[in-house]
Design an enzyme around this catalytic site. Structure first.
Site, PDB file in Angstrom:
ATOM      1  N   LYS A  30       0.850  -1.203   0.000  1.00  0.00           N
ATOM      2  CA  LYS A  30       0.000   0.000   0.000  1.00  0.00           C
ATOM      3  C   LYS A  30       0.881   1.246   0.000  1.00  0.00           C
ATOM      4  CE  LYS A  30      -0.408  -0.629   4.996  1.00  0.00           C
ATOM      5  NZ  LYS A  30      -1.289  -0.942   6.121  1.00  0.00           N
ATOM      6  N   TYR A  68      14.316  30.483   9.595  1.00  0.00           N
ATOM      7  CA  TYR A  68      13.100  31.225   9.928  1.00  0.00           C
ATOM      8  C   TYR A  68      12.905  31.360  11.433  1.00  0.00           C
ATOM      9  CZ  TYR A  68      11.417  30.728   5.104  1.00  0.00           C
ATOM     10  OH  TYR A  68      11.264  30.797   3.741  1.00  0.00           O
TER      11      TYR A  68
HETATM   12  C1  LIG Z   1      -0.416  -1.774   6.868  1.00  0.00           C
HETATM   13  C2  LIG Z   1      -1.011  -3.049   7.298  1.00  0.00           C
HETATM   14  C3  LIG Z   1      -0.199  -4.174   7.514  1.00  0.00           C
HETATM   15  C4  LIG Z   1       1.308  -4.088   7.518  1.00  0.00           C
HETATM   16  O1  LIG Z   1       1.703  -3.530   8.742  1.00  0.00           O
HETATM   17  P1  LIG Z   1       3.210  -3.295   9.196  1.00  0.00           P
HETATM   18  O2  LIG Z   1       3.075  -2.754  10.546  1.00  0.00           O
HETATM   19  O3  LIG Z   1       3.800  -2.331   8.218  1.00  0.00           O
HETATM   20  O4  LIG Z   1       3.892  -4.617   9.130  1.00  0.00           O
HETATM   21  C5  LIG Z   1      -0.820  -5.371   7.783  1.00  0.00           C
HETATM   22  N1  LIG Z   1      -2.173  -5.466   7.874  1.00  0.00           N
HETATM   23  C6  LIG Z   1      -2.985  -4.403   7.685  1.00  0.00           C
HETATM   24  C7  LIG Z   1      -4.455  -4.563   7.811  1.00  0.00           C
HETATM   25  C8  LIG Z   1      -2.435  -3.163   7.423  1.00  0.00           C
HETATM   26  O5  LIG Z   1      -3.230  -2.096   7.286  1.00  0.00           O
END
Ligand SMILES: *Cc1c(COP(=O)(O)O)cnc(C)c1O
Length: 383
Positions: free
Chosen positions: A43, A262
């Protein structure tokens, strides 16, 4: 090596992405998970690293199942891996979306009773029981149907066969805290629901959860961050996958008492040499990593860079396109324009850089900007 993004001699920052380390991390996790299988979590453009590069690299080491958050990400995975099994975690986006999912053979993760009805109707109209995953909420209170809804669905679908559930999944809320009693409670609830689904494939854990032991693995594990080099648990380190560096575009000499950046929040205590590097918050390098002048500095130390064998602290506020580093300790000829300062990588662990900015590895990676030069290093394993 494959290159992407801005040409190296024109780029303010550069990313070196070692796909061999990515593969080594995946393999190491697959070994811990065995005999359970491990899916690729890709993702958010594979945690900012690039779906087009990551998916073939993981496929080359035996990964045949991928999870994305959104359908568009699913289409990108489908282009990179025509045969893969692809789950869309954020669910079905209404009745009009169903067609698009089925058209690219994306498997929706059913998170709500409404999604379930939409998918049942869609399958009914098509006269085909398309696959879906069932997400049951066991205590995260983010996505998923209730355990009671899941069990009722299992009993009913067993008779009607309207849809084709291929995976039962849930997600742990506290997997990164080994001894949190919530882990066990979620596990027990998940087991209970699973009984209603017979021997269907099941999946409960992310990276941290995978390290909680066999009981938690079921048939399929879902490690994301650990594959990309983030630490899944205290004291556990993975191979570095991403190195982010920024080009030094000016070296300045400033006197004690002068201020930097800044708001003039950094007042120099000594005559200093300052390196101005061409990456800032527009490149996803958090403003909260500033050496001073942001509220978060009361809770976390300022961030730093690494160059020529030394940590160099950030001075003053990180700006949109530029960040200033105190390189005084490198000496007069210790650094020059055109050099690169590491923002995170082998010398400055991702998790540490994230902590210094009051955030987590995930956010540092997924916010990586689009202005970097990108070099993808691949070994014999990929393509
Ligand atoms: C993002 C996600 C993962 C992976 O999680 P990590 O902490 O990056 O290993 C697994 N399951 C779901 C449902 C997620 O949203």
């Amino acid at each position: 090596m494959r290159e992407a993004g801005t040409k190296p001699h024109l780029a303010g920052g550069r990313l070196t992405i070692d796909l061999r380390s990515l593969q080594a991390n995946f393999r190491a996790l697959a070994k811990v998970a065995a005999p359970a299988r491990v899916a690729g979590i890709v993702k958010a453009d594979a945690y900012g690293i690039g779906i087009a590069e990551v998916v073939p690299a993981l496929a080359a080491v035996g990964c045949d199942t991928f999870f994305v958050a959104l359908p568009e990400e699913g289409f990108a995975v489908r282009r990179a891996a025509p045969q893969a099994r692809i789950f869309v975690l954020n669910g079905l986006f209404g009745a009009e979306a169903a067609e698009a999912y089925a058209g690219s053979q994306l498997i929706p993760v059913i998170n709500t009773a409404v999604d379930l009805t939409i998918w049942e109707r869609f399958c009914g109209r098509q006269g085909a029981a398309h696959p879906c995953a069932i997400h049951v909420d066991t205590g995260m209170n983010r996505l998923g149907i209730t355990p009671a809804e899941a069990i009722a669905f299992a009993d009913e679908n067993m008779l009607t066969g309207t849809v084709n559930p291929v995976l039962l999944m849930s997600h742990l809320a506290c997997a990164d805290r080994r001894d949190d009693p919530k882990n066990r409670r979620q596990l027990e609830l998940f087991r209970q629901v699973r009984r209603a689904f017979g021997d269907m494939e099941a999946s409960l854990v992310n990276s941290s959860g995978l390290l909680l032991g066999r009981d938690y693995h079921f048939g399929l594990c879902r490690p994301g961050i650990a594959v990309y080099g983030g630490s899944p648990a205290p004291g556990v380190t993975m191979r570095t996958v991403v190195t982010a560096e920024a080009r030094v575009v000016q070296i300045r000499y400033a006197r004690a008492g002068e201020t930097i950046s800044y708001g003039a929040t950094a007042v120099l205590e000594r005559d200093s040499i300052i390196a101005v590097a061409a990456a800032g918050y527009a490149d996803g390098f958090p403003r909260a990593a500033s050496g001073s002048g942001v509220p978060i500095r009361q809770l976390f130390p300022g961030g730093s860079g690494f160059v020529h064998g030394r940590r160099v602290p950030i001075v003053g506020r990180v700006t949109m396109d530029l960040t200033m580093f105190d390189v005084t300790d490198l000496g007069e000829d210790g650094i020059a324009t055109g050099d690169h300062i590491e923002l995170f990588g082998p010398n400055l662990p991702l998790d540490e850089a994230a902590r210094a900015a009051g955030t987590i590895s995930y956010e540092l990676l997924t916010r990586i900007g689009q202005r970097y030069h990108r070099a993808y290093i691949s070994g014999a394993d990929t393509r």
